[in-house]
Motif scaffolding. Structure first.
Motif, PDB file in Angstrom:
ATOM      1  N   TYR A 190       0.844  -1.199   0.000  1.00 15.83           N
ATOM      2  CA  TYR A 190       0.000   0.000   0.000  1.00 15.83           C
ATOM      3  C   TYR A 190       0.880   1.250   0.000  1.00 15.83           C
ATOM      4  CZ  TYR A 190      -3.869   3.100   1.290  1.00 15.83           C
ATOM      5  OH  TYR A 190      -4.818   4.101   1.328  1.00 15.83           O
ATOM      6  N   GLU A 191       1.372   1.588  -1.169  1.00 18.59           N
ATOM      7  CA  GLU A 191       2.216   2.773  -1.333  1.00 18.59           C
ATOM      8  C   GLU A 191       1.369   4.038  -1.239  1.00 18.59           C
ATOM      9  OE1 GLU A 191       5.751   4.209  -4.342  1.00 18.59           O
ATOM     10  OE2 GLU A 191       4.009   3.214  -5.214  1.00 18.59           O
ATOM     11  N   VAL A 192       1.870   5.039  -0.506  1.00 17.65           N
ATOM     12  CA  VAL A 192       1.179   6.322  -0.363  1.00 17.65           C
ATOM     13  C   VAL A 192       2.201   7.448  -0.449  1.00 17.65           C
ATOM     14  CG1 VAL A 192      -0.659   5.349   1.086  1.00 17.65           C
ATOM     15  CG2 VAL A 192       1.393   6.318   2.163  1.00 17.65           C
ATOM     16  N   PRO A 193       1.757   8.683  -0.744  1.00 16.92           N
ATOM     17  CA  PRO A 193       2.682   9.815  -0.660  1.00 16.92           C
ATOM     18  C   PRO A 193       3.196   9.985   0.766  1.00 16.92           C
ATOM     19  CG  PRO A 193       0.648  10.413  -1.813  1.00 16.92           C
ATOM     20  CD  PRO A 193       0.410   9.068  -1.202  1.00 16.92           C
ATOM     21  N   ALA A 194       4.400  10.472   0.894  1.00 16.68           N
ATOM     22  CA  ALA A 194       4.994  10.639   2.226  1.00 16.68           C
ATOM     23  C   ALA A 194       4.135  11.530   3.117  1.00 16.68           C
ATOM     24  CB  ALA A 194       6.406  11.221   2.092  1.00 16.68           C
ATOM     25  N   SER A 195       3.416  12.495   2.521  1.00 17.79           N
ATOM     26  CA  SER A 195       2.582  13.400   3.318  1.00 17.79           C
ATOM     27  C   SER A 195       1.472  12.667   4.056  1.00 17.79           C
ATOM     28  CB  SER A 195       1.964  14.473   2.410  1.00 17.79           C
ATOM     29  OG  SER A 195       1.181  13.874   1.386  1.00 17.79           O
ATOM     30  N   MET A 196       1.025  11.530   3.527  1.00 16.08           N
ATOM     31  CA  MET A 196      -0.038  10.774   4.188  1.00 16.08           C
ATOM     32  C   MET A 196       0.434  10.089   5.457  1.00 16.08           C
ATOM     33  SD  MET A 196      -2.447   8.991   1.313  1.00 16.08           S
ATOM     34  CE  MET A 196      -3.493   9.983   0.234  1.00 16.08           C
ATOM     35  N   LEU A 197       1.738   9.886   5.587  1.00 16.91           N
ATOM     36  CA  LEU A 197       2.255   9.268   6.805  1.00 16.91           C
ATOM     37  C   LEU A 197       2.032  10.174   8.006  1.00 16.91           C
ATOM     38  CD1 LEU A 197       5.629   7.708   5.597  1.00 16.91           C
ATOM     39  CD2 LEU A 197       3.348   6.689   5.607  1.00 16.91           C
ATOM     40  N   ASP A 198       2.114  11.499   7.794  1.00 12.56           N
ATOM     41  CA  ASP A 198       1.922  12.431   8.901  1.00 12.56           C
ATOM     42  C   ASP A 198       0.529  12.303   9.497  1.00 12.56           C
ATOM     43  OD1 ASP A 198       4.482  13.389   8.483  1.00 12.56           O
ATOM     44  OD2 ASP A 198       3.820  15.024   7.172  1.00 12.56           O
ATOM     45  N   GLU A 199      -0.478  12.024   8.654  1.00 13.67           N
ATOM     46  CA  GLU A 199      -1.837  11.880   9.142  1.00 13.67           C
ATOM     47  C   GLU A 199      -2.012  10.650  10.020  1.00 13.67           C
ATOM     48  OE1 GLU A 199      -5.170  13.311   6.189  1.00 13.67           O
ATOM     49  OE2 GLU A 199      -3.808  11.945   5.146  1.00 13.67           O
ATOM     50  N   ALA A 200      -1.152   9.652   9.801  1.00 13.08           N
ATOM     51  CA  ALA A 200      -1.357   8.358  10.440  1.00 13.08           C
ATOM     52  C   ALA A 200      -0.417   8.090  11.609  1.00 13.08           C
ATOM     53  CB  ALA A 200      -1.196   7.253   9.400  1.00 13.08           C
ATOM     54  N   VAL A 201       0.365   9.069  12.010  1.00 11.96           N
ATOM     55  CA  VAL A 201       1.353   8.811  13.064  1.00 11.96           C
ATOM     56  C   VAL A 201       0.697   8.449  14.397  1.00 11.96           C
ATOM     57  CG1 VAL A 201       3.200  10.184  12.052  1.00 11.96           C
ATOM     58  CG2 VAL A 201       1.512  11.284  13.550  1.00 11.96           C
ATOM     59  N   HIS A 202      -0.571   8.851  14.590  1.00 14.47           N
ATOM     60  CA  HIS A 202      -1.247   8.551  15.853  1.00 14.47           C
ATOM     61  C   HIS A 202      -1.815   7.136  15.880  1.00 14.47           C
ATOM     62  CE1 HIS A 202      -4.599   9.625  13.233  1.00 14.47           C
ATOM     63  NE2 HIS A 202      -5.434   9.070  14.110  1.00 14.47           N
ATOM     64  N   LEU A 203      -1.712   6.400  14.756  1.00 12.05           N
ATOM     65  CA  LEU A 203      -2.213   5.032  14.692  1.00 12.05           C
ATOM     66  C   LEU A 203      -1.042   4.062  14.819  1.00 12.05           C
ATOM     67  CD1 LEU A 203      -4.804   5.174  11.746  1.00 12.05           C
ATOM     68  CD2 LEU A 203      -5.300   5.059  14.195  1.00 12.05           C
ATOM     69  N   PRO A 204      -0.866   3.413  15.965  1.00 12.15           N
ATOM     70  CA  PRO A 204       0.233   2.449  16.107  1.00 12.15           C
ATOM     71  C   PRO A 204       0.159   1.368  15.033  1.00 12.15           C
ATOM     72  CG  PRO A 204      -0.753   2.915  18.238  1.00 12.15           C
ATOM     73  CD  PRO A 204      -1.640   3.564  17.211  1.00 12.15           C
ATOM     74  N   GLY A 205       1.310   1.059  14.455  1.00 11.55           N
ATOM     75  CA  GLY A 205       1.383   0.022  13.435  1.00 11.55           C
ATOM     76  C   GLY A 205       1.090   0.476  12.030  1.00 11.55           C
ATOM     77  N   ALA A 206       0.643   1.711  11.862  1.00 17.18           N
ATOM     78  CA  ALA A 206       0.198   2.148  10.533  1.00 17.18           C
ATOM     79  C   ALA A 206       1.356   2.454   9.577  1.00 17.18           C
ATOM     80  CB  ALA A 206      -0.696   3.381  10.655  1.00 17.18           C
ATOM     81  N   TRP A 237       9.417  -2.369  -2.143  1.00 16.68           N
ATOM     82  CA  TRP A 237      10.394  -1.701  -3.013  1.00 16.68           C
ATOM     83  C   TRP A 237      10.938  -0.425  -2.362  1.00 16.68           C
ATOM     84  CZ3 TRP A 237       5.368  -2.823  -4.020  1.00 16.68           C
ATOM     85  CH2 TRP A 237       4.439  -1.770  -4.092  1.00 16.68           C
ATOM     86  N   GLY A 238      10.619  -0.202  -1.057  1.00 14.61           N
ATOM     87  CA  GLY A 238      11.304   0.821  -0.286  1.00 14.61           C
ATOM     88  C   GLY A 238      10.663   2.183  -0.204  1.00 14.61           C
ATOM     89  N   THR A 239       9.398   2.343  -0.631  1.00 16.72           N
ATOM     90  CA  THR A 239       8.740   3.640  -0.596  1.00 16.72           C
ATOM     91  C   THR A 239       7.761   3.722   0.579  1.00 16.72           C
ATOM     92  OG1 THR A 239       7.084   2.789  -2.139  1.00 16.72           O
ATOM     93  CG2 THR A 239       8.966   3.980  -3.089  1.00 16.72           C
ATOM     94  N   PRO A 240       7.305   4.950   0.933  1.00 16.48           N
ATOM     95  CA  PRO A 240       6.374   5.095   2.062  1.00 16.48           C
ATOM     96  C   PRO A 240       5.094   4.284   1.837  1.00 16.48           C
ATOM     97  CG  PRO A 240       7.265   7.231   1.437  1.00 16.48           C
ATOM     98  CD  PRO A 240       7.688   6.266   0.375  1.00 16.48           C
ATOM     99  N   ALA A 241       4.590   3.718   2.925  1.00 16.21           N
ATOM    100  CA  ALA A 241       3.397   2.875   2.828  1.00 16.21           C
ATOM    101  C   ALA A 241       2.633   2.927   4.136  1.00 16.21           C
ATOM    102  CB  ALA A 241       3.794   1.434   2.510  1.00 16.21           C
ATOM    103  N   LEU A 242       1.392   2.453   4.076  1.00 10.01           N
ATOM    104  CA  LEU A 242       0.561   2.282   5.263  1.00 10.01           C
ATOM    105  C   LEU A 242       0.207   0.812   5.417  1.00 10.01           C
ATOM    106  CD1 LEU A 242      -1.903   5.299   4.950  1.00 10.01           C
ATOM    107  CD2 LEU A 242       0.047   5.084   6.509  1.00 10.01           C
ATOM    108  N   ASP A 243       0.177   0.359   6.649  1.00  6.87           N
ATOM    109  CA  ASP A 243      -0.192  -1.015   6.959  1.00  6.87           C
ATOM    110  C   ASP A 243      -1.545  -0.983   7.676  1.00  6.87           C
ATOM    111  OD1 ASP A 243      -0.460  -3.631   7.908  1.00  6.87           O
ATOM    112  OD2 ASP A 243       1.700  -3.877   8.170  1.00  6.87           O
TER     113      ASP A 243
END
Length: 231
Positions: free
Chosen positions: A157-173, A179-185
């Motif tokens: 589940y590849e996402v833009p790096a900016s989307m990671l900031d939204e998910a930092v409050h979700l443990p494990g996300a 292939w080494g790019t930002p993703a959400l779990d």
């Protein structure tokens, strides 16, 4: 027809369909008559009355809707979780990368309470699983079990790096693709969130991007939808 099938408390059954059951969604450009025929075939396979399986219009919200009496005319609420306060109504949730999450709880006197939730990125961030568990407990459920069905995994589940900031409050996300790019779990985030709510959780294996027997919007758009069902 079923990718996976299991059992819950009080004789409840839980399952997730695969592509052999066909597309079960009415909103992806498929012939409505054919889709309704597939839904009837699924109901027959489940052993429930025709028209008894309840669906919802999913909009990536955090809204939980209660279903009416199972003998009443079927409605299609706009929501992302369905709740049956007595466990008697068969429930369905449709997905093709988002998570289908099924719930069962027991209340005093042996009453069952069930729910089916659609948990994508937006829904997880906005609290669809939190709201579903709260609704189950408000309906009297004390011991709650959940089954997290197949969805896109954290390696895919590849996402833009900016989307990671939204998910930092979700443990494990936060994850990385293979292939080494930002993703959400999403499965890991859902499991971690349910653990904080003392929900006994089982994760069903299967990544929709990797498994050809599961529908994946990211892989094959436009595509169909498979379902999680509890009855």
């Amino acid at each position: 027809m079923f990718w996976w099938e299991g059992r819950g408390p009080g004789g409840l059954r839980v399952a997730f369909t695969d592509t052999a059951a066909g597309n079960l969604a009415l909103h992806v450009g498929d012939d409505p008559g054919v889709v309704l025929g597939r839904r009837r075939a699924l109901e027959e396979h489940m052993g429930v009355r025709p028209g008894g399986l309840r669906f919802m219009e999913q909009v990536h919200s955090a809204i939980v809707a209660s279903v009416p009496d199972p003998a009443a005319p079927a409605g299609v609420p706009t929501a992302d979780a369905l709740l049956s306060t007595d466990g008697s109504t068969p429930l369905a949730v449709m997905v093709a990368d988002c998570l289908p999450v099924l719930f069962a709880g027991t209340a005093p006197g042996g009453k069952l309470v069930t729910a089916a939730a659609h948990a994508g990125r937006r829904g997880l961030l906005d609290g669809i699983l939190l709201n579903t568990v709260h609704a189950l407990r408000d309906a009297g459920a004390a011991d709650i079990s959940a089954w997290i069905g197949p969805g896109v995994c954290g390696r895919c589940y590849e996402v833009p790096a900016s989307m990671l900031d939204e998910a930092v409050h979700l443990p494990g996300a936060i994850s990385r693709t293979s292939w080494g790019t930002p993703a959400l779990d999403l499965p890991a985030a859902a499991a971690a969130q349910l653990a904080t709510l003392s929900v006994d959780t089982e994760r069903v294996p299967g990544c929709t991007m990797e498994e050809k027997d599961l529908f994946s919007h990211r892989r094959d758009a436009p595509t169909g939808r498979f379902a999680g069902v509890i009855w």
